[in-house]
Write an enzyme that holds these catalytic residues in place. Sequence first.
Site, PDB file in Angstrom:
ATOM      1  N   LYS A  48      29.124  32.031  34.716  1.00 55.64           N
ATOM      2  CA  LYS A  48      30.221  32.751  34.741  1.00 55.64           C
ATOM      3  C   LYS A  48      30.913  33.378  33.232  1.00 55.64           C
ATOM      4  O   LYS A  48      31.853  33.168  32.571  1.00 55.64           O
ATOM      5  CB  LYS A  48      30.943  31.866  35.208  1.00 55.64           C
ATOM      6  CG  LYS A  48      31.190  30.520  35.492  1.00 55.64           C
ATOM      7  CD  LYS A  48      30.647  31.552  37.597  1.00 55.64           C
ATOM      8  CE  LYS A  48      31.398  32.162  38.452  1.00 55.64           C
ATOM      9  NZ  LYS A  48      31.077  33.144  39.441  1.00 55.64           N
ATOM     10  N   TRP A  53      28.775  41.574  36.240  1.00 56.03           N
ATOM     11  CA  TRP A  53      29.687  42.702  35.107  1.00 56.03           C
ATOM     12  C   TRP A  53      28.397  43.352  33.906  1.00 56.03           C
ATOM     13  O   TRP A  53      28.523  44.826  34.409  1.00 56.03           O
ATOM     14  CB  TRP A  53      30.724  42.461  33.860  1.00 56.03           C
ATOM     15  CG  TRP A  53      31.355  43.576  33.438  1.00 56.03           C
ATOM     16  CD1 TRP A  53      31.813  44.708  33.312  1.00 56.03           C
ATOM     17  CD2 TRP A  53      32.517  42.861  32.437  1.00 56.03           C
ATOM     18  NE1 TRP A  53      32.759  45.671  32.989  1.00 56.03           N
ATOM     19  CE2 TRP A  53      32.903  43.998  31.873  1.00 56.03           C
ATOM     20  CE3 TRP A  53      32.119  41.989  31.893  1.00 56.03           C
ATOM     21  CZ2 TRP A  53      33.616  44.556  30.830  1.00 56.03           C
ATOM     22  CZ3 TRP A  53      33.798  42.480  30.272  1.00 56.03           C
ATOM     23  CH2 TRP A  53      34.305  43.499  30.394  1.00 56.03           C
ATOM     24  N   LYS A 106      17.617  38.839  36.585  1.00 51.41           N
ATOM     25  CA  LYS A 106      19.253  38.115  35.790  1.00 51.41           C
ATOM     26  C   LYS A 106      18.741  36.785  36.335  1.00 51.41           C
ATOM     27  O   LYS A 106      18.244  36.161  37.075  1.00 51.41           O
ATOM     28  CB  LYS A 106      20.441  38.964  37.192  1.00 51.41           C
ATOM     29  CG  LYS A 106      21.263  37.300  37.209  1.00 51.41           C
ATOM     30  CD  LYS A 106      21.916  37.748  38.507  1.00 51.41           C
ATOM     31  CE  LYS A 106      22.568  35.466  38.371  1.00 51.41           C
ATOM     32  NZ  LYS A 106      24.302  36.406  39.412  1.00 51.41           N
ATOM     33  N   THR A 107      18.943  36.402  34.660  1.00 52.11           N
ATOM     34  CA  THR A 107      18.324  34.351  35.700  1.00 52.11           C
ATOM     35  C   THR A 107      20.104  33.958  34.572  1.00 52.11           C
ATOM     36  O   THR A 107      20.283  34.100  33.936  1.00 52.11           O
ATOM     37  CB  THR A 107      17.294  34.415  34.602  1.00 52.11           C
ATOM     38  OG1 THR A 107      16.968  32.849  34.862  1.00 52.11           O
ATOM     39  CG2 THR A 107      17.249  34.731  33.039  1.00 52.11           C
ATOM     40  N   HIS A 108      19.825  31.817  34.614  1.00 55.03           N
ATOM     41  CA  HIS A 108      20.644  31.822  34.312  1.00 55.03           C
ATOM     42  C   HIS A 108      20.169  30.674  33.454  1.00 55.03           C
ATOM     43  O   HIS A 108      20.542  29.970  32.719  1.00 55.03           O
ATOM     44  CB  HIS A 108      21.925  31.069  35.243  1.00 55.03           C
ATOM     45  CG  HIS A 108      22.535  31.791  35.832  1.00 55.03           C
ATOM     46  ND1 HIS A 108      23.339  33.480  35.227  1.00 55.03           N
ATOM     47  CD2 HIS A 108      23.505  32.041  36.960  1.00 55.03           C
ATOM     48  CE1 HIS A 108      23.963  33.552  36.034  1.00 55.03           C
ATOM     49  NE2 HIS A 108      24.106  32.917  36.777  1.00 55.03           N
ATOM     50  N   ARG A 130      30.670  34.268  26.461  1.00 51.03           N
ATOM     51  CA  ARG A 130      31.199  33.569  27.531  1.00 51.03           C
ATOM     52  C   ARG A 130      32.134  32.461  25.974  1.00 51.03           C
ATOM     53  O   ARG A 130      31.524  31.701  26.382  1.00 51.03           O
ATOM     54  CB  ARG A 130      32.100  34.462  28.493  1.00 51.03           C
ATOM     55  CG  ARG A 130      33.395  33.873  28.524  1.00 51.03           C
ATOM     56  CD  ARG A 130      33.784  34.385  30.102  1.00 51.03           C
ATOM     57  NE  ARG A 130      34.840  34.588  30.068  1.00 51.03           N
ATOM     58  CZ  ARG A 130      35.381  34.760  31.630  1.00 51.03           C
ATOM     59  NH1 ARG A 130      35.141  34.072  32.967  1.00 51.03           N
ATOM     60  NH2 ARG A 130      36.530  35.503  32.323  1.00 51.03           N
ATOM     61  N   SER A 138      36.139  28.946  35.081  1.00 49.94           N
ATOM     62  CA  SER A 138      35.845  29.982  35.865  1.00 49.94           C
ATOM     63  C   SER A 138      35.159  29.357  36.666  1.00 49.94           C
ATOM     64  O   SER A 138      34.372  29.512  37.868  1.00 49.94           O
ATOM     65  CB  SER A 138      35.058  30.996  35.044  1.00 49.94           C
ATOM     66  OG  SER A 138      34.183  31.815  36.349  1.00 49.94           O
TER      67      SER A 138
HETATM   68  P1  A3P Z   1      37.005  34.822  36.415  1.00 47.79           P
HETATM   69  O1  A3P Z   1      36.611  33.724  37.123  1.00 47.79           O
HETATM   70  O2  A3P Z   1      37.624  33.905  34.968  1.00 47.79           O
HETATM   71  O3  A3P Z   1      37.629  35.375  36.739  1.00 47.79           O
HETATM   72  P2  A3P Z   1      28.895  35.665  36.504  1.00 47.79           P
HETATM   73  O4  A3P Z   1      29.173  37.740  37.055  1.00 47.79           O
HETATM   74  O5  A3P Z   1      28.399  35.549  35.118  1.00 47.79           O
HETATM   75  O6  A3P Z   1      29.092  34.762  37.635  1.00 47.79           O
HETATM   76  O7  A3P Z   1      30.812  36.023  35.489  1.00 47.79           O
HETATM   77  C1  A3P Z   1      31.822  35.833  36.658  1.00 47.79           C
HETATM   78  C2  A3P Z   1      33.537  36.358  35.981  1.00 47.79           C
HETATM   79  O8  A3P Z   1      33.455  37.742  34.817  1.00 47.79           O
HETATM   80  C3  A3P Z   1      34.950  35.634  36.707  1.00 47.79           C
HETATM   81  O9  A3P Z   1      35.380  35.338  35.634  1.00 47.79           O
HETATM   82  C4  A3P Z   1      34.759  37.377  36.729  1.00 47.79           C
HETATM   83  O10 A3P Z   1      36.091  37.514  37.884  1.00 47.79           O
HETATM   84  C5  A3P Z   1      34.542  38.250  35.729  1.00 47.79           C
HETATM   85  N1  A3P Z   1      34.026  39.607  35.822  1.00 47.79           N
HETATM   86  C6  A3P Z   1      33.394  39.869  36.674  1.00 47.79           C
HETATM   87  N2  A3P Z   1      33.486  41.650  36.682  1.00 47.79           N
HETATM   88  C7  A3P Z   1      34.089  41.848  35.675  1.00 47.79           C
HETATM   89  C8  A3P Z   1      34.745  43.031  35.383  1.00 47.79           C
HETATM   90  N3  A3P Z   1      34.393  44.402  35.368  1.00 47.79           N
HETATM   91  N4  A3P Z   1      35.773  42.507  33.704  1.00 47.79           N
HETATM   92  C9  A3P Z   1      36.053  41.338  33.415  1.00 47.79           C
HETATM   93  N5  A3P Z   1      35.599  40.060  33.980  1.00 47.79           N
HETATM   94  C10 A3P Z   1      34.620  40.149  35.549  1.00 47.79           C
END
Ligand code: A3P
Length: 295
Positions: A48, A53, A106-108, A130, A138
Amino acid sequence: MEQIEDGSRPPLVSVKGIPLIKYFAESIELLKNFQVWPDDVLISTYPKSGTTWVSEILDMIYHGGDQEKCQRAPIYDRVPFLEFKAPGSRSGMETLQEIPAPRILKTHLPLSLLPQALLDRKIKIIYVARNAKDVAVSYFNFYKMAKVHPDPGTWEEFLETFMTGKVAYGSWYQHVLEWQELSKRHPVLYLFYEDMKKDPKREIQKITEFVGQSLPEDILDRIVQQTSFKKMKENPMANYTTVPNGIMDHSISPFMRKGTTGDWKNTFTVAQNERFDADYEKKMAGSDLHFDMEL
Ligand code: A3P
């Protein structure tokens, strides 16, 4: 991911002391045989934190900002998720077999579970961190909608689970700190979600340079625009709406939920925030990592 019917919320499984989604835990052993290619780039994050992104951004960089090419497949097929595994679906390792170089992975995983070959071969790594409060909120919403996770319980309960590192992938605190430590001896571009919100073009430029490319201004501008939250939320190849409902139920909470910094204020109570801050100070004592909690 196409055939999974139901994530069924199995309890987390501990691997070397790290709680993992049950299905992902099963893939850790197989990952030891992972064959690294020299031009692989790994995107690593605590869940998250902006993984999707940055994945979209890097795929766009590799394709010179060509939107059509980046529409070729859902993000999880363009950027294989190393430890992903679930019943009836293609694993991350299987997806990996089907994509050409240069590969984006990708990895976590925390460092203790990462395939050693990635480190030995000095593979370039883009790490995105983050702030913990937005991650916790999130993650809570993601637990609710992504049914491979156990039931998160109430927000109060989940926050406790998060602070004690009993969520999938373990402690946020340890993750952001150990990957920062790694950056002292390994090619790691350490980015912050909040910086990407503040100045996406600057951060996209950094990523471009890090992977040894250069792009003209107009293409960079196009990538900024195409990877905005609004665009990605509408893009079925980026927003995970192609995943079956039994696994991700977007009616509970969309994957592309809010995409902002400071949303935690809508969920944390004043008392929870105070307790979180006191605990945070202890866990992050001695660290120079600074996170913007609002913009
Ligand atoms: P929120 O739940 O706060 O909206 P991950 O991809 O690591 O799982 O993270 C998901 C989080 O990144 C979510 O946060 C999602 O909305 C946010 N996210 C995904 N694409 C994004 C973008 N282009 N700009 C900003 N936040 C983005």
